[in-house]
Design a protein around this motif. Structure first.
Motif, PDB file in Angstrom:
ATOM      1  N   THR A   1      40.779  41.335  39.031  1.00 28.78           N
ATOM      2  CA  THR A   1      40.299  39.950  39.308  1.00 28.78           C
ATOM      3  C   THR A   1      41.046  39.459  40.409  1.00 28.78           C
ATOM      4  O   THR A   1      42.217  40.146  40.874  1.00 28.78           O
ATOM      5  CB  THR A   1      40.635  39.112  38.076  1.00 28.78           C
ATOM      6  OG1 THR A   1      42.015  39.021  38.027  1.00 28.78           O
ATOM      7  CG2 THR A   1      40.039  39.914  36.942  1.00 28.78           C
TER       8      THR A   1
ATOM      9  N   MET B   1      38.766  44.067  44.569  1.00 28.83           N
ATOM     10  CA  MET B   1      38.283  44.069  43.476  1.00 28.83           C
ATOM     11  C   MET B   1      37.119  45.061  42.969  1.00 28.83           C
ATOM     12  O   MET B   1      37.043  45.546  41.608  1.00 28.83           O
ATOM     13  CB  MET B   1      37.812  42.628  43.121  1.00 28.83           C
ATOM     14  CG  MET B   1      38.861  41.640  43.373  1.00 28.83           C
ATOM     15  SD  MET B   1      38.493  39.850  42.753  1.00 28.83           S
ATOM     16  CE  MET B   1      37.251  39.333  43.901  1.00 28.83           C
TER      17      MET B   1
ATOM     18  N   SER C   1      37.665  34.045  35.538  1.00 28.79           N
ATOM     19  CA  SER C   1      38.170  35.298  35.580  1.00 28.79           C
ATOM     20  C   SER C   1      38.610  35.642  34.236  1.00 28.79           C
ATOM     21  O   SER C   1      38.530  37.015  33.710  1.00 28.79           O
ATOM     22  CB  SER C   1      39.359  35.324  36.536  1.00 28.79           C
ATOM     23  OG  SER C   1      38.724  35.343  37.933  1.00 28.79           O
TER      24      SER C   1
ATOM     25  N   ALA D   1      33.129  41.356  38.574  1.00 31.44           N
ATOM     26  CA  ALA D   1      33.679  40.068  38.005  1.00 31.44           C
ATOM     27  C   ALA D   1      34.439  39.360  38.815  1.00 31.44           C
ATOM     28  O   ALA D   1      34.289  38.111  39.015  1.00 31.44           O
ATOM     29  CB  ALA D   1      34.625  40.581  36.652  1.00 31.44           C
ATOM     30  N   GLY D   2      35.316  39.825  39.645  1.00 29.59           N
ATOM     31  CA  GLY D   2      36.014  39.281  40.685  1.00 29.59           C
ATOM     32  C   GLY D   2      35.239  38.418  41.740  1.00 29.59           C
ATOM     33  O   GLY D   2      35.475  37.318  42.085  1.00 29.59           O
TER      34      GLY D   2
ATOM     35  N   SER E   1      33.576  44.922  35.418  1.00 35.50           N
ATOM     36  CA  SER E   1      34.756  45.105  36.113  1.00 35.50           C
ATOM     37  C   SER E   1      34.628  45.316  37.478  1.00 35.50           C
ATOM     38  O   SER E   1      35.570  44.704  38.342  1.00 35.50           O
ATOM     39  CB  SER E   1      35.765  46.395  35.735  1.00 35.50           C
ATOM     40  OG  SER E   1      35.041  47.625  35.727  1.00 35.50           O
TER      41      SER E   1
ATOM     42  N   SER F   1      33.569  35.607  39.959  1.00 37.18           N
ATOM     43  CA  SER F   1      34.465  34.428  39.738  1.00 37.18           C
ATOM     44  C   SER F   1      34.650  33.631  40.846  1.00 37.18           C
ATOM     45  O   SER F   1      34.603  32.424  40.946  1.00 37.18           O
ATOM     46  CB  SER F   1      35.870  35.040  39.427  1.00 37.18           C
ATOM     47  OG  SER F   1      35.762  35.660  38.176  1.00 37.18           O
TER      48      SER F   1
ATOM     49  N   ASN G   1      38.013  29.382  39.227  1.00 41.63           N
ATOM     50  CA  ASN G   1      38.291  30.774  39.448  1.00 41.63           C
ATOM     51  C   ASN G   1      39.130  31.238  38.304  1.00 41.63           C
ATOM     52  O   ASN G   1      38.726  32.357  37.745  1.00 41.63           O
ATOM     53  CB  ASN G   1      38.988  30.875  40.936  1.00 41.63           C
ATOM     54  CG  ASN G   1      39.155  32.433  41.421  1.00 41.63           C
ATOM     55  OD1 ASN G   1      38.749  33.480  40.717  1.00 41.63           O
ATOM     56  ND2 ASN G   1      39.874  32.429  42.317  1.00 41.63           N
TER      57      ASN G   1
END
Length: 483
Positions: free
Chosen positions: A174, A168, A272, A298-299, A295, A302, A268
């Protein structure tokens, strides 16, 4: 000479790790051997290259190791994993014993329970079911591996497995990258694995082969030091902590047991696709926040929020079933440390190798593989996961060395980064299951089986099925793009 040094260092790392030596010692030693043969500065590579890369991995992913191990330990000690296993046993019974074991493993691991926690709960369940159904005990490891270490680890969209989180930051994706392709890959792995196990079971019945052999108490394996060293480079939980804390004696209603797993998946997905994209995180570009972007983080955010929320829900629902909550939480937190630092050490080794002049030969060879960047990415993650015996370690080494190059190629050729993400993750989860893999060794030991008895079936469900799925994803992705 430099290429010979890389191969020698890698061979030494693999051989001694397989014999139970700690990767915390082996990885820097092997990196320095490779650097010495290449006549590179040793101390600079140790403190500036190795340690910086290992520290970056810890900084990015330790929250997921910590929360994942803590969640798994609390699910175990509360009796929730046992409740799910019992539920599957009652609903499917001995007549569908293999399917029951596979589905139970898939439920708990897709819901965020650590692999080794699942092993130690699923094995007693599988022993009872297989004995009642007169299915050979030698098929237990493959059935458990299919449910816990294939599609829920690398393919099914949104899986909180660390392997799905690693790409990620590199690709800005994500956990739900290429969801359609991930579902197709999951169906292939699941379908092929069940077909193989049903075929072998039918052949065993025809030959009159029964359950056979005496069972091993899974708890006797947890403190084995050699198994522990191998296991902690392969997955995110230190099995030595399984016996710490105290298991609940009270029965857990199935709805209560399942709810934290549902929370992981739902939160999750919400983080996301709904919450994070709607908030303003432009401040992340400031130097005080590392000059990053949403970006890139974020993954991980989450998955971390999903696991943290599920832990809170689990504690609230099972407050009376966790009599030694602090001890259980301490054990869960401790269980994350050795695996995180073991994988980080493999990453540091890879960073040193990638800095050596001779690595240019390896990089050019990988990028020149026919079939395009998806094929070369799949080959790179496969090879490195196979050599290190670690899907997470092998994939991180590959992406640290080549991730920016693949992103440039993706931009030039119009390839969706989500497709690169899914190919990298599935690729890391194929040849990592070679005989020296720590999860394979641990699973066989917990099941009381051997490589000679059970490894062929693990290869079929864990490697061959995953390779079929990987090929399908590459063909479909190359033809139709990411979906």
């Amino acid at each position: 000479m430099g290429l010979l040094g890389i191969l020698l260092a890698l061979g030494l790392l693999i051989w001694l790790a397989y014999r139970g030596w700690s990767v915390l010692l082996l990885a820097p030693a092997a990196a320095l051997i490779a650097a010495a043969i290449s006549r590179e500065p040793l101390l600079a590579h140790w403190t500036q290259t190795f340690m910086n890369s290992a520290a970056q991995f810890i900084a990015q992913f330790f929250p997921l190791f910590l929360l994942g191990a803590l969640f798994g330990k609390l699910m175990d000690d509360s009796g929730s994993v046992d409740a799910i296993a019992r539920f599957m046993t009652e609903k499917l019974g001995p007549r569908r014993a293999i399917l029951a074991v596979v589905l139970a493993g898939a439920m708990v691991t897709y819901g965020g329970v650590s692999l080794f926690v699942a092993f130690f709960v699923l094995v007693p369940m599988a022993q009872a079911l297989f004995r009642a159904a007169e299915i050979p005990r030698r098929l237990m490891p493959a059935a458990i591996a299919l449910g816990t270490s294939t599609f829920t680890m690398t393919a099914f969209p949104g899986t909180p497995a660390i392997q799905n989180a690693i790409p990620m930051p590199f690709f800005g994706t994500t956990p739900f990258a290429a969801p359609g392709l991930g579902i197709i890959a999951s169906i292939i792995m699941f379908g092929f694995g069940l077909w193989w196990l049903d075929r072998v079971e039918a052949a065993a019945r025809k030959a009159g082969e029964g359950y056979g052999g005496a069972d091993v108490a899974p708890g006797s394996i947890a403190d084995n030091e050699i198994i522990r060293e191998r296991a902690t480079t392969a997955r995110e939980f230190d099995p030595a902590e399984l016996g710490r804390g105290r298991h609940s004696d009270a029965a857990v209603p199935i709805a209560v047991a399942m709810l934290p797993l549902v929370v992981v998946v739902a939160m999750n997905l919400t983080m996301s696709l709904v919450i994070l994209p709607r908030l303003d995180f432009s401040f992340l570009t400031e130097e005080r926040w590392g000059g990053t972007s949403l970006s890139a983080v974020a993954g991980v955010w989450s998955v971390a929020v999903a696991l943290a929320t599920a832990i809170l829900v689990l504690i609230v629902l099972n407050w009376q079933r966790l009599p030694t909550l602090r001890a259980s939480m301490d054990a869960g937190a401790n269980a994350s440390v050795l695996p995180a630092f073991s994988v980080a050490s493999l990453v540091g080794f890879g960073a040193v190798v990638a800095m050596l002049p001779a690595f240019a030969v390896v990089r050019d060879w990988v990028l020149s593989i026919g079939g395009g960047p998806l094929v070369s990415l799949a080959v790179a993650t496969n090879i490195l996961a196979a050599l290190t015996g670690s899907a997470s370690g092998g994939m991180t080494i590959a992406l640290d060395a080549l991730g920016s190059t693949y992103m440039r190629i993706a931009a030039e050729q119009g390839i969706d980064p989500g497709l690169m993400h899914r190919v990298a993750v599935i690729g890391s989860g194929t040849l990592d299951s070679l005989p020296h893999n720590g999860a394979v060794v641990t699973l066989l030991a917990v099941c009381g089986s051997t490589h000679r008895e059970s490894y062929l079936d693990i290869v079929m469900v864990g490697i061959v099925g995953a390779l079929f799925a990987l090929v399908a994803v590459i063909i479909l992705g190359s033809t139709f793009g990411s979906f």
